[in-house]
Design an enzyme around this catalytic site. Structure first.
Site, mmCIF file in Angstrom:
data_model
loop_
_atom_site.group_PDB
_atom_site.id
_atom_site.type_symbol
_atom_site.label_atom_id
_atom_site.label_comp_id
_atom_site.label_asym_id
_atom_site.label_seq_id
_atom_site.Cartn_x
_atom_site.Cartn_y
_atom_site.Cartn_z
ATOM 1 N N LYS A 60 0.842 -1.205 0.000
ATOM 2 C CA LYS A 60 0.000 0.000 0.000
ATOM 3 C C LYS A 60 0.872 1.248 0.000
ATOM 4 C CE LYS A 60 -4.167 0.049 2.195
ATOM 5 N NZ LYS A 60 -5.098 -0.129 3.341
HETATM 6 O O1 G3P Z 1 -8.916 0.362 3.890
HETATM 7 C C1 G3P Z 1 -8.888 1.689 4.349
HETATM 8 C C2 G3P Z 1 -9.703 1.819 5.554
HETATM 9 O O2 G3P Z 1 -9.146 1.064 6.579
HETATM 10 C C3 G3P Z 1 -9.989 3.162 6.066
HETATM 11 O O3 G3P Z 1 -11.140 3.031 6.781
HETATM 12 O O4 G3P Z 1 -12.810 3.549 8.461
HETATM 13 O O5 G3P Z 1 -10.417 4.265 8.793
HETATM 14 O O6 G3P Z 1 -11.852 5.379 7.089
HETATM 15 P P1 G3P Z 1 -11.572 4.118 7.840
#
Ligand code: G3P
Length: 219
Positions: free
Chosen positions: A87
């Site tokens: 990533k």
């Molecule tokens: O895959 C990316 C994700 O983990 C971000 O999610 O909920 O932290 O915005 P969030």
């Protein structure tokens, strides 16, 4: 649309794997920290444990901000497990790193994608997959799923092979919308995976079937 689990929690990954519906896992530094995983050695051990459970791509995020650091980390991560997706963030330094890693034949998951232009740049740099963060756009009053729709449409129009993975998924409705938008993958937290299963009429229907069966069987 394939489903990945967006977590570094081994227990959740084991439970998701048992369902037979999980094709990969995505992690990031925040998800790792939430599980008490720190340092490169700790992250590596956790990722290797995940790869033993899930036979699919495991996304592992770099923590350098400069291209040279990201490239070095990406090359290292590529040796950790059989099917790594490195990533890399959608920054200037990130695009430099993506193009080098892609030329090395390393699979890149371009992360923190918030615009179609970032996705277009990623496709040109050689990203294997781009991750639009749906929930975080919703959080600031924008329509995160509109980005997924636009990205899929533009990639189709341009015959781009890079995959679109809906990320930052906050609920089961996001999954339906991502599939309808044409996302190739949605990466979901474990609680969203279980939300996808649940329907009160399924539970009520099952209880009724079992009750009727017991009555008919004289129980
Ligand atoms: O895959 C990316 C994700 O983990 C971000 O999610 O909920 O932290 O915005 P969030």
């Amino acid at each position: 649309m394939k489903l990945f689990l967006d977590t570094a929690n081994i227990d959740e990954i084991r439970r998701g794997a048992e369902l037979g519906v999980v094709s990969g896992v995505t992690t990031n530094p925040s998800l790792a920290a939430k599980e008490g995983i720190g340092g490169s050695a700790g992250y590596r051990a956790a990722v290797q444990e995940i790869a033993d459970i899930i036979d699919g791509p495991i996304s592992v995020e770099v923590v350098s901000a400069d291209a040279a650091g990201m490239i070095a980390e990406g090359r290292d991560i590529a040796e950790w497990i059989p099917n790594p997706w490195v990533k890399i963030p959608s920054t200037e330094e990130g695009f430099k790193a993506i193009s080098v890693l892609a030329r090395d034949g390393i699979q890149v998951n371009q992360t923190l994608v918030f615009s179609v232009n970032q996705a277009l740049l990623g496709a040109n740099a050689g990203s294997t997959v781009v991750s639009p963060f749906v929930g975080r756009l919703d959080d600031i009053g924008q329509d995160g799923m509109e980005l997924v729709r636009d990205m899929v449409a533009v990639y189709r129009e341009q015959s781009v092979e890079t995959l679109v993975m809906a990320a930052s998924i906050r609920g089961a409705r996001h999954c339906v919308a991502a599939a309808a938008a044409g996302a190739h993958i949605a990466t979901v937290p474990y609680n969203v995976l279980t939300q996808m299963i649940k329907h009160p009429l399924t539970d009520a229907g099952l209880a009724r079937f079992l009750q009727d069966w017991q009555q008919a069987s004289g129980g």
